[in-house]
Design a protein around this motif. Structure first.
Motif, PDB file in Angstrom:
ATOM      1  N   GLU A   1      20.666 -11.195  70.472  1.00 33.75           N
ATOM      2  CA  GLU A   1      19.782 -11.456  69.330  1.00 33.75           C
ATOM      3  C   GLU A   1      18.346 -11.025  69.613  1.00 33.75           C
ATOM      4  OE1 GLU A   1      18.027 -15.373  66.920  1.00 33.75           O
ATOM      5  OE2 GLU A   1      19.914 -15.530  68.052  1.00 33.75           O
ATOM      6  N   TYR A   2      17.821 -11.368  70.779  1.00 34.15           N
ATOM      7  CA  TYR A   2      16.418 -11.120  71.075  1.00 34.15           C
ATOM      8  C   TYR A   2      16.143  -9.776  71.757  1.00 34.15           C
ATOM      9  CZ  TYR A   2      15.349 -15.945  69.795  1.00 34.15           C
ATOM     10  OH  TYR A   2      15.184 -17.128  69.109  1.00 34.15           O
ATOM     11  N   TYR A   3      17.165  -9.182  72.369  1.00 25.64           N
ATOM     12  CA  TYR A   3      16.972  -7.919  73.094  1.00 25.64           C
ATOM     13  C   TYR A   3      18.076  -6.922  72.724  1.00 25.64           C
ATOM     14  CZ  TYR A   3      14.141 -11.129  75.888  1.00 25.64           C
ATOM     15  OH  TYR A   3      13.232 -12.080  76.287  1.00 25.64           O
ATOM     16  N   PRO A   4      18.203  -6.574  71.455  1.00 30.37           N
ATOM     17  CA  PRO A   4      19.329  -5.738  71.027  1.00 30.37           C
ATOM     18  C   PRO A   4      19.337  -4.335  71.617  1.00 30.37           C
ATOM     19  CG  PRO A   4      17.713  -5.969  69.263  1.00 30.37           C
ATOM     20  CD  PRO A   4      17.314  -6.932  70.332  1.00 30.37           C
ATOM     21  N   SER A   5      18.181  -3.787  71.960  1.00 31.75           N
ATOM     22  CA  SER A   5      18.121  -2.410  72.453  1.00 31.75           C
ATOM     23  C   SER A   5      17.934  -2.320  73.962  1.00 31.75           C
ATOM     24  CB  SER A   5      16.983  -1.655  71.748  1.00 31.75           C
ATOM     25  OG  SER A   5      15.730  -2.292  71.988  1.00 31.75           O
ATOM     26  N   PHE A   6      18.000  -3.472  74.652  1.00 32.08           N
ATOM     27  CA  PHE A   6      17.774  -3.495  76.094  1.00 32.08           C
ATOM     28  C   PHE A   6      19.065  -3.143  76.839  1.00 32.08           C
ATOM     29  CE2 PHE A   6      15.171  -5.079  79.609  1.00 32.08           C
ATOM     30  CZ  PHE A   6      13.894  -4.887  79.100  1.00 32.08           C
ATOM     31  N   ARG A   7      18.943  -2.847  78.128  1.00 32.99           N
ATOM     32  CA  ARG A   7      20.121  -2.609  78.955  1.00 32.99           C
ATOM     33  C   ARG A   7      20.691  -3.954  79.406  1.00 32.99           C
ATOM     34  NH1 ARG A   7      19.523   2.620  82.790  1.00 32.99           N
ATOM     35  NH2 ARG A   7      21.761   2.583  82.377  1.00 32.99           N
ATOM     36  N   HIS A   8      21.924  -4.220  78.991  1.00 37.88           N
ATOM     37  CA  HIS A   8      22.571  -5.497  79.271  1.00 37.88           C
ATOM     38  C   HIS A   8      23.719  -5.290  80.262  1.00 37.88           C
ATOM     39  CE1 HIS A   8      21.037  -7.870  75.669  1.00 37.88           C
ATOM     40  NE2 HIS A   8      20.577  -6.644  75.454  1.00 37.88           N
ATOM     41  N   PHE A   9      23.848  -6.245  81.199  1.00 36.88           N
ATOM     42  CA  PHE A   9      24.991  -6.282  82.101  1.00 36.88           C
ATOM     43  C   PHE A   9      25.501  -7.724  82.106  1.00 36.88           C
ATOM     44  CE2 PHE A   9      22.396  -2.746  83.463  1.00 36.88           C
ATOM     45  CZ  PHE A   9      23.331  -1.725  83.572  1.00 36.88           C
ATOM     46  N   CYS A  10      26.760  -7.881  81.732  1.00 44.73           N
ATOM     47  CA  CYS A  10      27.326  -9.219  81.546  1.00 44.73           C
ATOM     48  C   CYS A  10      28.696  -9.275  82.202  1.00 44.73           C
ATOM     49  CB  CYS A  10      27.421  -9.523  80.046  1.00 44.73           C
ATOM     50  SG  CYS A  10      28.140 -11.119  79.650  1.00 44.73           S
ATOM     51  N   PHE A  11      28.817 -10.062  83.281  1.00 50.06           N
ATOM     52  CA  PHE A  11      30.107 -10.213  83.945  1.00 50.06           C
ATOM     53  C   PHE A  11      30.171 -11.550  84.662  1.00 50.06           C
ATOM     54  CE2 PHE A  11      27.369  -7.229  86.331  1.00 50.06           C
ATOM     55  CZ  PHE A  11      27.158  -7.913  87.529  1.00 50.06           C
ATOM     56  N   HIS A  12      31.397 -11.941  85.009  1.00 50.50           N
ATOM     57  CA  HIS A  12      31.635 -13.239  85.634  1.00 50.50           C
ATOM     58  C   HIS A  12      30.919 -13.353  86.981  1.00 50.50           C
ATOM     59  CE1 HIS A  12      34.452 -14.619  82.710  1.00 50.50           C
ATOM     60  NE2 HIS A  12      35.409 -13.766  83.002  1.00 50.50           N
ATOM     61  N   ASN A  13      30.533 -14.590  87.316  1.00 52.86           N
ATOM     62  CA  ASN A  13      30.090 -14.898  88.674  1.00 52.86           C
ATOM     63  C   ASN A  13      31.310 -14.900  89.608  1.00 52.86           C
ATOM     64  OD1 ASN A  13      27.450 -15.150  87.818  1.00 52.86           O
ATOM     65  ND2 ASN A  13      27.572 -17.364  87.533  1.00 52.86           N
ATOM     66  N   CYS A  14      31.075 -15.211  90.876  1.00 51.20           N
ATOM     67  CA  CYS A  14      32.160 -15.073  91.857  1.00 51.20           C
ATOM     68  C   CYS A  14      32.225 -16.275  92.790  1.00 51.20           C
ATOM     69  CB  CYS A  14      31.941 -13.802  92.687  1.00 51.20           C
ATOM     70  SG  CYS A  14      30.368 -13.787  93.608  1.00 51.20           S
ATOM     71  N   ILE A  15      33.364 -16.391  93.466  1.00 49.76           N
ATOM     72  CA  ILE A  15      33.522 -17.382  94.526  1.00 49.76           C
ATOM     73  C   ILE A  15      34.548 -16.858  95.523  1.00 49.76           C
ATOM     74  CG2 ILE A  15      35.336 -18.669  93.308  1.00 49.76           C
ATOM     75  CD1 ILE A  15      34.042 -21.230  94.557  1.00 49.76           C
TER      76      ILE A  15
ATOM     77  N   ILE B   1      41.233 -18.894  88.931  1.00 44.20           N
ATOM     78  CA  ILE B   1      39.989 -18.543  89.633  1.00 44.20           C
ATOM     79  C   ILE B   1      40.222 -17.348  90.551  1.00 44.20           C
ATOM     80  CG2 ILE B   1      38.233 -19.342  91.240  1.00 44.20           C
ATOM     81  CD1 ILE B   1      38.110 -20.618  88.435  1.00 44.20           C
ATOM     82  N   GLU B   2      41.309 -17.351  91.274  1.00 42.87           N
ATOM     83  CA  GLU B   2      41.618 -16.234  92.172  1.00 42.87           C
ATOM     84  C   GLU B   2      41.712 -14.913  91.413  1.00 42.87           C
ATOM     85  OE1 GLU B   2      44.276 -18.542  95.596  1.00 42.87           O
ATOM     86  OE2 GLU B   2      45.262 -17.661  93.856  1.00 42.87           O
ATOM     87  N   GLN B   3      42.257 -14.952  90.219  1.00 44.48           N
ATOM     88  CA  GLN B   3      42.495 -13.729  89.455  1.00 44.48           C
ATOM     89  C   GLN B   3      41.240 -13.205  88.763  1.00 44.48           C
ATOM     90  OE1 GLN B   3      45.689 -14.882  86.828  1.00 44.48           O
ATOM     91  NE2 GLN B   3      47.284 -14.534  88.361  1.00 44.48           N
ATOM     92  N   HIS B   4      40.338 -14.095  88.357  1.00 47.66           N
ATOM     93  CA  HIS B   4      39.258 -13.669  87.472  1.00 47.66           C
ATOM     94  C   HIS B   4      37.857 -13.777  88.068  1.00 47.66           C
ATOM     95  CE1 HIS B   4      41.986 -13.241  84.056  1.00 47.66           C
ATOM     96  NE2 HIS B   4      42.549 -14.372  84.444  1.00 47.66           N
ATOM     97  N   PHE B   5      37.686 -14.440  89.195  1.00 48.04           N
ATOM     98  CA  PHE B   5      36.341 -14.669  89.728  1.00 48.04           C
ATOM     99  C   PHE B   5      36.239 -14.268  91.201  1.00 48.04           C
ATOM    100  CE2 PHE B   5      37.038 -17.391  86.123  1.00 48.04           C
ATOM    101  CZ  PHE B   5      35.864 -17.258  85.400  1.00 48.04           C
TER     102      PHE B   5
END
Length: 354
Positions: free
Chosen positions: A138-152, A331-335
């Protein structure tokens, strides 16, 4: 290739994330350093990672000049962004959002950061948390975005066998502030104790943090909790896998009452150790807590539903066993660390850093 991760204090989920990803990225040839602006309980957990506690601009500037980092990852502290540029750092700065408290406070923070991010930042990084994803788009529509899960590291943070307790334990990890919702935790626990008088409540607290400590202490000092509450302060993270394993085997569960979570590392850690979770629908946990599959979820504010979900786990060992097994597998499969490193290196490549 050398990176610096910057956050306020080594505590809670951010300390866990920084430590996990720094170790993982270093195994992939990326030298990672940590910078915190103040001391914190989580400092005891860090081994083998160059870690700095610095507050003033001169010291931070000297560090940047000495180490010649290829990029900075600044988490949440947007006020620091212009200072870093004024110190002469001209390479990419990635602004990362983790947590940010309630949805209302997250909106305020992300809006207030607009002039700082637009002027000093090269990219945005945040987990797959719905309210954060929506706000940044919403606030940064033209910015470079990187969105992914955290890890463990689920191979290291894993179930530890111990002698089984003769009573069930409800665990809670948090601090005395409104967003962790300790009031709901005590109300839910009080009702569960009335239902199961032998139950114990183990509280894992950060004694350095929390702006409602006096109210919290007064509430705990009530007769209905006498003999039921065991308090653990600033437990080293490496020991938490033992506690989660014991709770899981006791027939109990981890209770999470947060209003909003950006991710929810305590829940992920518990799931790795076969400790089932009962949680509020705090948004950030939606990627790993699948209701009745990998855990139990109740509607925010619905204390009766939370109690019912807790009783279900206490009274249905077969379903409970299926949930905690499925949770660890999810968790093992996705993070995993490998998945995080792939996503992180891809981000660096797109920013011409790596």
């Amino acid at each position: 290739m050398k990176l610096l991760f910057i956050f306020y204090t080594p505590s809670g989920g951010m300390e866990m994330l920084n430590r996990q990803r720094a170790n993982a990225l270093q195994k992939n040839g990326i030298d990672c350093h940590l910078l915190y602006l103040e001391n914190g309980a989580g400092l005891q957990n860090i081994e083998g990672i160059s870690t700095h506690i610095l507050t003033d601009d001169i010291s931070i500037g000297n560090l940047l000049q000495k180490e010649q980092y290829d990029a900075l990852i600044v988490t949440s502290n947007y006020y620091l962004l212009p200072r870093l540029r004024q110190m002469g750092f001209s390479k990419p700065i990635i602004f990362e959002a983790q947590g940010l408290g309630t949805k209302e406070f997250a909106r305020y923070t992300i809006y207030d950061a607009i002039p700082y991010i637009r002027s000093y930042v090269d990219a945005l990084l945040y987990p797959q948390t719905p309210h954060l994803m929506q706000l940044f788009q919403e606030y940064y529509p033209s910015f470079r975005h990187f969105c992914f899960h955290n890890c463990i590291d689920s191979a290291q943070f894993t179930y530890q066998p111990h002698q089984r307790l003769t009573y069930p334990v409800i665990g809670w990890v948090g601090r005395a502030d409104a967003n962790k919702n300790w009031r709901a935790m005590l109300e839910i626990s009080q009702r569960l104790i009335a239902y199961c008088p032998g139950l114990k409540l183990w509280l894992f607290e950060d004694s350095y943090m929390g702006d409602e400590k006096t109210l919290y202490e007064t509430a705990l000092d009530q007769p209905e909790f006498a003999g039921h509450v065991v308090r653990h302060s600033n437990v080293p993270n490496r020991h938490m896998r033992d506690y989660y394993s014991i709770i899981g085997d006791s027939g109990g569960f981890l209770l999470s009452t947060s209003v909003t979570e950006g991710f929810g590392y305590a829940m992920v850690e518990a799931m790795c150790c076969l400790c089932p979770v009962v949680s509020s629908d705090s948004d950030g946990n939606g990627s790993f807590l699948l209701p009745n599959v990998t855990g139990k979820m109740y509607q925010q504010g619905d204390i009766s539903q939370a109690v019912q979900e807790g009783i279900y786990l206490l009274m249905n060992p077969q379903s409970r066993e299926a949930i905690r097994t499925q949770a660890r597998r999810h968790i093992e499969q996705h993070f995993s660390l490998d998945a995080y490193c792939r996503n992180f290196v891809s981000m660096l490549n797109q920013l011409d850093v790596f």
